[in-house]
Design an enzyme around this catalytic site. Structure first.
Site, short mmCIF file in Angstrom:
data_model
loop_
_atom_site.label_atom_id
_atom_site.label_comp_id
_atom_site.label_asym_id
_atom_site.label_seq_id
_atom_site.Cartn_x
_atom_site.Cartn_y
_atom_site.Cartn_z
CE LYS A 42 -7.57 -1.90 -3.80
NZ LYS A 42 -6.40 -2.86 -3.03
CB SER A 44 3.71 -1.09 -3.45
OG SER A 44 2.92 -1.92 -4.39
#
Length: 423
Positions: free
Chosen positions: A113, A356
């Site tokens: 992240k 994704s």
């Protein structure tokens, strides 16, 4: 368990919530608990300074992060968040949840992240582009199609991903579309990606409702957060016949017992930037949003929203976690005691990382699928994942969250065990 020196003592922080969730799954991991500290320690955390020349000629500095939590099962995967409240601890937790999420869906990714502590609404388009490009350059040595693949998150979008892809490509001397996902379709993005997370919430919600005997077509739904995830979820449930009776965003809360006209509300939001001022529903206090009666709650804003107090007050049957980490561990216990079913974030909002994955695969092959194919594959993976987790929950007599962690952590720690330690 070894404590991390740079972590706060806040028991309600996102990182503390993640650690508590890990602790709850340890009794179900058998001999793999030997490797459990792998889950408590991010593999890599990078803090970067981002100097930015503003349009008025002044220079401001912003702090950015990229955390790779675990790469045992594949390259890192996770979004980039531009928000004024971004912290290292938050990014660590979000990266860890991505590790769990990817493993729970059995995708060949680890968790990562990123984030920048900035309010993107205060920047011009050119300032936002310069910020994005400098941030990408600063983290460029640890990202890549086989290392770590960023994606959009709160405060970022397809345009930001296009700038990231272009910056990385310029720095390596070759167009590298697979370095990010969530790009514009004409730059290697995937059809269906924009709606994927919200669609995943809807698909898992429909399956969960069927499991508990709830008829969605006659149900009342409340949605907290009307960004990409909340708006798509609300739209899909509305199309299914559900009444969306309550909506909350950063500007306030709305309620209408007969159901809110979602297409009209979304049109208002696009024009005005928020739900404030929408006259076709009653404006209520934010705290009253949590006191209304409904069948399904979709928290699709930020983490830590369902507190102990709110968990005690909730009057619903099903919680679909569209956001990451919206329920505090103590609140989770209360929801279980009250027999309110919670479909956890690591399953419920995994539609985004699933598509994704499809985008990443398509970029490698330069062969692209239709939106119908994307949605069919997404629906199948989401339903299968929820079914596996539900069956695990029943066999262990635990919550869906603990079951999801049991499935995911077993896969992660098995990979760690079989790969061994180097050197």
């Amino acid at each position: 368990m070894t404590a991390l020196s740079y972590v706060s003592d806040d028991a309600d922080s996102a990182w503390a919530t993640y650690l508590a969730q890990v602790e709850r799954v340890l009794p179900y991991l058998g001999d793999l608990t030997r490797w459990a500290d792998t889950l408590r320690h991010p593999k890599r955390a990078l803090i970067v300074d981002i100097p930015l020349e503003m349009d008025d000629g002044s220079v401001r500095h912003f702090e950015g992060y990229r955390v790779q939590h675990n790469l045992s099962r594949g390259p890192g995967k996770g979004g980039v968040r531009f928000h004024p409240d971004v912290t290292l601890e938050e990014v660590m937790a979000l990266s860890a949840w991505m590790t769990i999420k990817s493993a729970a869906l059995n995708l060949p990714f680890g968790g990562a992240k990123g984030g920048v502590r900035v309010d993107p609404r205060e920047l011009s388009v050119k300032e936002l582009e310069r910020l994005t490009r400098r941030y990408t350059s600063e983290i460029g040595n640890i990202i890549g199609p086989q290392q770590d693949i960023p994606a959009p998150d709160v405060g970022t979008n397809a345009q930001v991903m296009a700038w990231m892809m272009d910056t990385y490509s310029m720095n390596v001397g070759a167009t590298t579309t697979g370095v990010v996902t969530g790009k514009p379709v004409h730059l290697g993005g995937s059809l269906g990606r924009v709606k994927a997370t919200g669609r995943g919430v809807f698909v898992t919600g429909m399956a969960a409702a069927a499991r508990i005997g709830l008829d969605v077509a006659t149900s009342r739904v409340a949605v907290q957060g009307l960004g990409n995830v909340g708006s798509i979820s609300a739209e899909l449930f509305y199309q299914q016949g559900a009444r969306i009776v309550a909506i909350q965003d950063h500007s306030g809360s709305l309620y209408r017992e007969e159901g809110i006209d979602i297409p009209a509300l979304l049109a208002w939001q696009r024009e005005h930037g928020s739900i404030a001022g929408f006259t076709q529903a009653e404006s209520i206090r934010d705290r009253d949003f949590w006191l209304k009666a409904f069948d399904i709650l979709i928290p699709a804003a930020l983490e830590g929203q369902i507190t102990v107090e709110r968990a005690r007050a909730l009057n619903c049957r099903l919680v679909l976690e569209g956001a990451n980490g919206p329920t505090l561990p103590a609140a989770d216990d209360i929801l279980r005691q009250r027999q309110i079913t919670v479909v956890p974030d690591v399953i419920c909002n995994a539609g985004g990382v699933t598509v994704s994955y499809f985008e990443w695969v398509q970029d490698f092959s330069s062969f692209f699928w239709s939106e119908e194919e994307i949605n069919q594959r997404l629906d199948c993976i989401m339903k299968d994942a929820l079914s596996a987790v539900w069956n695990k929950a029943e066999s262990l007599s635990v919550t869906l969250r603990t079951a999801a962690y049991a499935v995911a952590c077993e896969r992660i720690l098995m990979a760690r065990k079989d790969r061994g330690l180097y050197p």
